[in-house]
Design a protein around this motif. Structure first.
Motif, mmCIF file in Angstrom:
data_model
loop_
_atom_site.group_PDB
_atom_site.id
_atom_site.type_symbol
_atom_site.label_atom_id
_atom_site.label_comp_id
_atom_site.label_asym_id
_atom_site.label_seq_id
_atom_site.Cartn_x
_atom_site.Cartn_y
_atom_site.Cartn_z
ATOM 1 N N SER A 1 2.001 2.092 -3.323
ATOM 2 C CA SER A 1 1.254 2.379 -4.422
ATOM 3 C C SER A 1 1.215 4.235 -4.337
ATOM 4 O O SER A 1 1.476 4.474 -4.905
ATOM 5 C CB SER A 1 0.198 2.058 -4.109
ATOM 6 O OG SER A 1 0.059 -0.025 -4.143
ATOM 7 N N THR B 1 0.724 -1.700 0.116
ATOM 8 C CA THR B 1 -0.079 0.080 -0.075
ATOM 9 C C THR B 1 0.640 1.173 -0.127
ATOM 10 O O THR B 1 0.557 2.043 -0.449
ATOM 11 C CB THR B 1 -0.976 0.128 1.222
ATOM 12 O OG1 THR B 1 -1.766 -1.277 1.236
ATOM 13 C CG2 THR B 1 -1.809 1.300 1.017
ATOM 14 N N GLU C 1 1.928 7.089 -7.013
ATOM 15 C CA GLU C 1 1.317 7.958 -7.266
ATOM 16 C C GLU C 1 1.957 8.998 -7.420
ATOM 17 O O GLU C 1 1.442 9.741 -7.635
ATOM 18 C CB GLU C 1 0.395 7.526 -6.804
ATOM 19 C CG GLU C 1 -1.145 8.588 -7.120
ATOM 20 C CD GLU C 1 -2.252 8.251 -6.192
ATOM 21 O OE1 GLU C 1 -3.320 8.267 -6.777
ATOM 22 O OE2 GLU C 1 -2.492 7.558 -5.603
#
Length: 228
Positions: free
Chosen positions: A43, A40, A47
């Motif tokens: 990610s 997580t 981003e």
């Protein structure tokens, strides 16, 4: 992208590690995809790299402590809070926010990493091509006009000393070889892929790494053997 029939590097790496695991996940499709707090966080970092600081940080919403677990991830209490957020908001726990701020600062402090990110002509794009008679696909973190680059996180505090072992362990030499073939097929010049390696361990060192040619060749041979 994940529904395409072409073979990806992550599939080849899993086949290389465990043919049985590959069978259950990609043939029988009975194995769930991996999920963890580290994935997580990774990610979020990707981003940030895709959007850039000017777009990413204004969209960040720091979660109140009451919706976070002791480890800093979102617990069951977070769902009502998440449901109330506007579309496009990027929720983040206080602990992840603190680490991501410092880690991204260190990435930009590295001139080689900053040059790759600033001079990117495309980010998060997909390629389908034929490699030695095999249908392949890849998703590229970013590219300048000269090279493809990929953002990697590591627990290694001293990247230049320890990253070589991680590169072999996690099959980054296979990725570099496979993405290099994709780059040539898509019209980029022949080059060694560059990895922006950022440490999740304080003080969050960052280095840009190119794997040696003989390691790249080992990755190429491994990929073609697995494709066959």
């Amino acid at each position: 992208y994940h529904g395409w029939e072409e073979v990806s590097c992550s599939q080849l790496k899993q086949l290389n590690e465990s043919p049985l695991s590959f069978f259950y996940r990609h043939v029988e499709k009975s194995q769930a995809q991996k999920s963890s707090p580290s994935l997580t966080y990774g990610s979020l970092l990707h981003e940030w790299a895709e959007l850039g600081s000017d777009e990413f940080w204004p969209r960040v919403i720091i979660a109140p402590d009451r919706v976070c677990t002791a480890t800093g991830s979102f617990g069951a209490k977070a769902k009502p809070w998440l449901d109330e957020l506007d579309d496009g908001a990027i929720p983040i726990s206080p602990s992840d926010y603190k680490q991501l701020r410092m880690q991204t600062h260190q990435i930009y402090a590295n001139s080689a990493a900053r040059n790759l990110l600033v001079n990117a002509v495309d980010r998060e794009f997909n390629i389908q091509w034929i490699w030695n008679g095999h249908k392949c696909r890849c998703r590229v973190d970013g590219a300048t006009r000269q090279v493809f680059y990929d953002l990697k996180t590591t627990r290694d505090a001293r990247i230049l000393k320890d990253f070589g072992r991680s590169a072999i362990k996690f099959g980054y030499h296979m990725q570099a070889a496979m993405y290099g073939a994709a780059a040539i097929a898509a019209g980029w010049p022949d080059h060694r892929m560059e990895f922006i390696v950022t440490s999740t361990t304080w003080p969050h060192e960052c280095e840009v790494v190119r794997l040696p040619k003989h390691v790249m060749e080992e990755g190429r041979v491994t990929c073609l053997r697995l494709l066959a």
